[in-house]
Motif scaffolding. Sequence first.
Motif, PDB file in Angstrom:
ATOM      1  N   ALA A 202      19.516  31.242  26.714  1.00  0.00           N
ATOM      2  CA  ALA A 202      20.422  31.092  27.852  1.00  0.00           C
ATOM      3  C   ALA A 202      21.374  32.277  27.955  1.00  0.00           C
ATOM      4  O   ALA A 202      21.656  32.777  29.052  1.00  0.00           O
ATOM      5  CB  ALA A 202      21.202  29.786  27.730  1.00  0.00           C
ATOM      6  N   VAL A 203      21.878  32.731  26.806  1.00  0.00           N
ATOM      7  CA  VAL A 203      22.761  33.900  26.800  1.00  0.00           C
ATOM      8  C   VAL A 203      22.018  35.119  27.327  1.00  0.00           C
ATOM      9  O   VAL A 203      22.535  35.885  28.155  1.00  0.00           O
ATOM     10  CB  VAL A 203      23.311  34.178  25.380  1.00  0.00           C
ATOM     11  CG1 VAL A 203      24.031  35.530  25.340  1.00  0.00           C
ATOM     12  CG2 VAL A 203      24.256  33.073  24.944  1.00  0.00           C
ATOM     13  N   GLU A 204      20.791  35.295  26.873  1.00  0.00           N
ATOM     14  CA  GLU A 204      20.002  36.458  27.313  1.00  0.00           C
ATOM     15  C   GLU A 204      19.763  36.410  28.812  1.00  0.00           C
ATOM     16  O   GLU A 204      19.912  37.430  29.503  1.00  0.00           O
ATOM     17  CB  GLU A 204      18.664  36.490  26.568  1.00  0.00           C
ATOM     18  CG  GLU A 204      17.792  37.683  26.952  1.00  0.00           C
ATOM     19  CD  GLU A 204      16.474  37.707  26.201  1.00  0.00           C
ATOM     20  OE1 GLU A 204      15.705  38.673  26.384  1.00  0.00           O
ATOM     21  OE2 GLU A 204      16.199  36.753  25.438  1.00  0.00           O
ATOM     22  N   TRP A 205      19.410  35.243  29.350  1.00  0.00           N
ATOM     23  CA  TRP A 205      19.127  35.164  30.784  1.00  0.00           C
ATOM     24  C   TRP A 205      20.388  35.415  31.606  1.00  0.00           C
ATOM     25  O   TRP A 205      20.377  36.216  32.557  1.00  0.00           O
ATOM     26  CB  TRP A 205      18.557  33.777  31.137  1.00  0.00           C
ATOM     27  CG  TRP A 205      18.144  33.726  32.583  1.00  0.00           C
ATOM     28  CD1 TRP A 205      16.941  34.091  33.107  1.00  0.00           C
ATOM     29  CD2 TRP A 205      18.981  33.348  33.694  1.00  0.00           C
ATOM     30  NE1 TRP A 205      16.953  33.969  34.467  1.00  0.00           N
ATOM     31  CE2 TRP A 205      18.188  33.514  34.870  1.00  0.00           C
ATOM     32  CE3 TRP A 205      20.282  32.892  33.818  1.00  0.00           C
ATOM     33  CZ2 TRP A 205      18.689  33.230  36.138  1.00  0.00           C
ATOM     34  CZ3 TRP A 205      20.788  32.618  35.075  1.00  0.00           C
ATOM     35  CH2 TRP A 205      19.989  32.781  36.226  1.00  0.00           C
ATOM     36  N   LEU A 206      21.478  34.778  31.249  1.00  0.00           N
ATOM     37  CA  LEU A 206      22.690  34.893  32.054  1.00  0.00           C
ATOM     38  C   LEU A 206      23.334  36.270  31.929  1.00  0.00           C
ATOM     39  O   LEU A 206      24.089  36.691  32.820  1.00  0.00           O
ATOM     40  CB  LEU A 206      23.679  33.788  31.666  1.00  0.00           C
ATOM     41  CG  LEU A 206      24.854  33.525  32.613  1.00  0.00           C
ATOM     42  CD1 LEU A 206      24.369  33.241  34.032  1.00  0.00           C
ATOM     43  CD2 LEU A 206      25.724  32.382  32.106  1.00  0.00           C
ATOM     44  N   SER A 207      23.024  36.979  30.838  1.00  0.00           N
ATOM     45  CA  SER A 207      23.594  38.326  30.653  1.00  0.00           C
ATOM     46  C   SER A 207      23.169  39.298  31.744  1.00  0.00           C
ATOM     47  O   SER A 207      23.808  40.340  31.935  1.00  0.00           O
ATOM     48  CB  SER A 207      23.188  38.883  29.281  1.00  0.00           C
ATOM     49  OG  SER A 207      23.810  38.164  28.240  1.00  0.00           O
ATOM     50  N   SER A 208      22.113  38.960  32.471  1.00  0.00           N
ATOM     51  CA  SER A 208      21.683  39.822  33.573  1.00  0.00           C
ATOM     52  C   SER A 208      22.692  39.827  34.712  1.00  0.00           C
ATOM     53  O   SER A 208      22.649  40.693  35.585  1.00  0.00           O
ATOM     54  CB  SER A 208      20.322  39.346  34.112  1.00  0.00           C
ATOM     55  OG  SER A 208      19.332  39.400  33.118  1.00  0.00           O
ATOM     56  N   TYR A 209      23.614  38.838  34.697  1.00  0.00           N
ATOM     57  CA  TYR A 209      24.560  38.696  35.806  1.00  0.00           C
ATOM     58  C   TYR A 209      26.010  38.959  35.389  1.00  0.00           C
ATOM     59  O   TYR A 209      26.921  38.796  36.195  1.00  0.00           O
ATOM     60  CB  TYR A 209      24.436  37.290  36.402  1.00  0.00           C
ATOM     61  CG  TYR A 209      23.062  37.031  36.980  1.00  0.00           C
ATOM     62  CD1 TYR A 209      22.748  37.394  38.285  1.00  0.00           C
ATOM     63  CD2 TYR A 209      22.065  36.461  36.196  1.00  0.00           C
ATOM     64  CE1 TYR A 209      21.478  37.176  38.808  1.00  0.00           C
ATOM     65  CE2 TYR A 209      20.791  36.241  36.705  1.00  0.00           C
ATOM     66  CZ  TYR A 209      20.506  36.604  38.010  1.00  0.00           C
ATOM     67  OH  TYR A 209      19.248  36.392  38.520  1.00  0.00           O
ATOM     68  N   GLY A 210      26.218  39.362  34.131  1.00  0.00           N
ATOM     69  CA  GLY A 210      27.583  39.649  33.712  1.00  0.00           C
ATOM     70  C   GLY A 210      27.776  39.410  32.224  1.00  0.00           C
ATOM     71  O   GLY A 210      26.812  39.385  31.449  1.00  0.00           O
ATOM     72  N   ASP A 211      29.016  39.230  31.842  1.00  0.00           N
ATOM     73  CA  ASP A 211      29.403  39.070  30.437  1.00  0.00           C
ATOM     74  C   ASP A 211      29.168  37.615  30.017  1.00  0.00           C
ATOM     75  O   ASP A 211      30.084  36.798  30.016  1.00  0.00           O
ATOM     76  CB  ASP A 211      30.880  39.457  30.265  1.00  0.00           C
ATOM     77  CG  ASP A 211      31.336  39.389  28.826  1.00  0.00           C
ATOM     78  OD1 ASP A 211      30.477  39.451  27.925  1.00  0.00           O
ATOM     79  OD2 ASP A 211      32.556  39.268  28.596  1.00  0.00           O
ATOM     80  N   ALA A 212      27.919  37.283  29.677  1.00  0.00           N
ATOM     81  CA  ALA A 212      27.561  35.898  29.333  1.00  0.00           C
ATOM     82  C   ALA A 212      27.975  35.590  27.908  1.00  0.00           C
ATOM     83  O   ALA A 212      27.731  36.375  26.987  1.00  0.00           O
ATOM     84  CB  ALA A 212      26.060  35.694  29.499  1.00  0.00           C
ATOM     85  N   ARG A 213      28.593  34.425  27.739  1.00  0.00           N
ATOM     86  CA  ARG A 213      29.055  34.011  26.418  1.00  0.00           C
ATOM     87  C   ARG A 213      28.862  32.513  26.235  1.00  0.00           C
ATOM     88  O   ARG A 213      28.773  31.762  27.194  1.00  0.00           O
ATOM     89  CB  ARG A 213      30.552  34.325  26.237  1.00  0.00           C
ATOM     90  CG  ARG A 213      30.942  35.766  26.472  1.00  0.00           C
ATOM     91  CD  ARG A 213      32.385  35.982  26.116  1.00  0.00           C
ATOM     92  NE  ARG A 213      32.845  37.338  26.451  1.00  0.00           N
ATOM     93  CZ  ARG A 213      33.952  37.871  25.958  1.00  0.00           C
ATOM     94  NH1 ARG A 213      34.714  37.185  25.127  1.00  0.00           N
ATOM     95  NH2 ARG A 213      34.301  39.094  26.300  1.00  0.00           N
ATOM     96  N   MET A 214      28.834  32.119  24.979  1.00  0.00           N
ATOM     97  CA  MET A 214      28.821  30.700  24.659  1.00  0.00           C
ATOM     98  C   MET A 214      30.252  30.183  24.680  1.00  0.00           C
ATOM     99  O   MET A 214      31.183  30.895  24.299  1.00  0.00           O
ATOM    100  CB  MET A 214      28.201  30.493  23.284  1.00  0.00           C
ATOM    101  CG  MET A 214      28.024  29.049  22.874  1.00  0.00           C
ATOM    102  SD  MET A 214      27.345  28.904  21.193  1.00  0.00           S
ATOM    103  CE  MET A 214      28.809  29.308  20.213  1.00  0.00           C
TER     104      MET A 214
END
Length: 265
Positions: A202-214
Amino acid sequence: MFQLIDRADRLHFDLRDDERIVRTTDVPGVPHDQDLIVRALRLLQAEYARRHGRLPPGIDVAVEKVLPMGGGLGGGSSDAATALMAANHLWQAGLTREELMALGLPLGADIPFFLFGETAFAEGVGEALQAVDGPDCWYVVLEPGVAVPTPAIFSAADLTRDAKPVRIADFSSHINSGSMVGFGKNDLQNVAMRLFPPVAEAVEWLSSYGDARMTGSGACVFCAVSSEDAADQVLAQVPQKYAAWKAKSLKIHPLKKSLLQISEL
């Protein structure tokens, strides 16, 4: 740094004719007597009895779960804090915010924040809180489909505890630059990603759109975006395997705001 969002469980309170504290709805995986809501209300009931020499009337609590279990979003702690605020008002118990925070702390380190009720910089175990200005933004949140038990993260052998402490001055200078991107890190994230691969995905996928974090100890993953339209654009691309939603940042807890308005009447 803790920030409130506009997505939450919903609680309904009704005074009883006896002195029992009763959760009237089932919450899967949470036995009645272990529920933070029930435990918090019983603590406040005992404190009321100590101060007034008698027990207040009991309360029925119906819970509408919206936030995922084991998502790291503070749902249980928020519910307990809401119960304390509501019962303090319904019983006219007279406890201050600081007294409620001290009462709730032994039950959970996040409870004081939700009673504090505004964006905060937290120190200690989470009970030493200072109000700060946080980013006014929207968030996209992914639910990876796993529940992450907090004890599993904190007991992991590879959880390092040597991160450089972050001071409020560090946070303030960063927020004054107009962006939270790149500020700090979540020391629990790498552990959760190793133990629960769906979190890493999930972190890897959302990182395409910004600073994804848990968030928290997991499992939910979030990314800040500039507008609701931007959030909708990301949500339109989310793979079907994820439950995903958007949330708006809040500057003050809605119930705290309501109770302040009531006290001013």
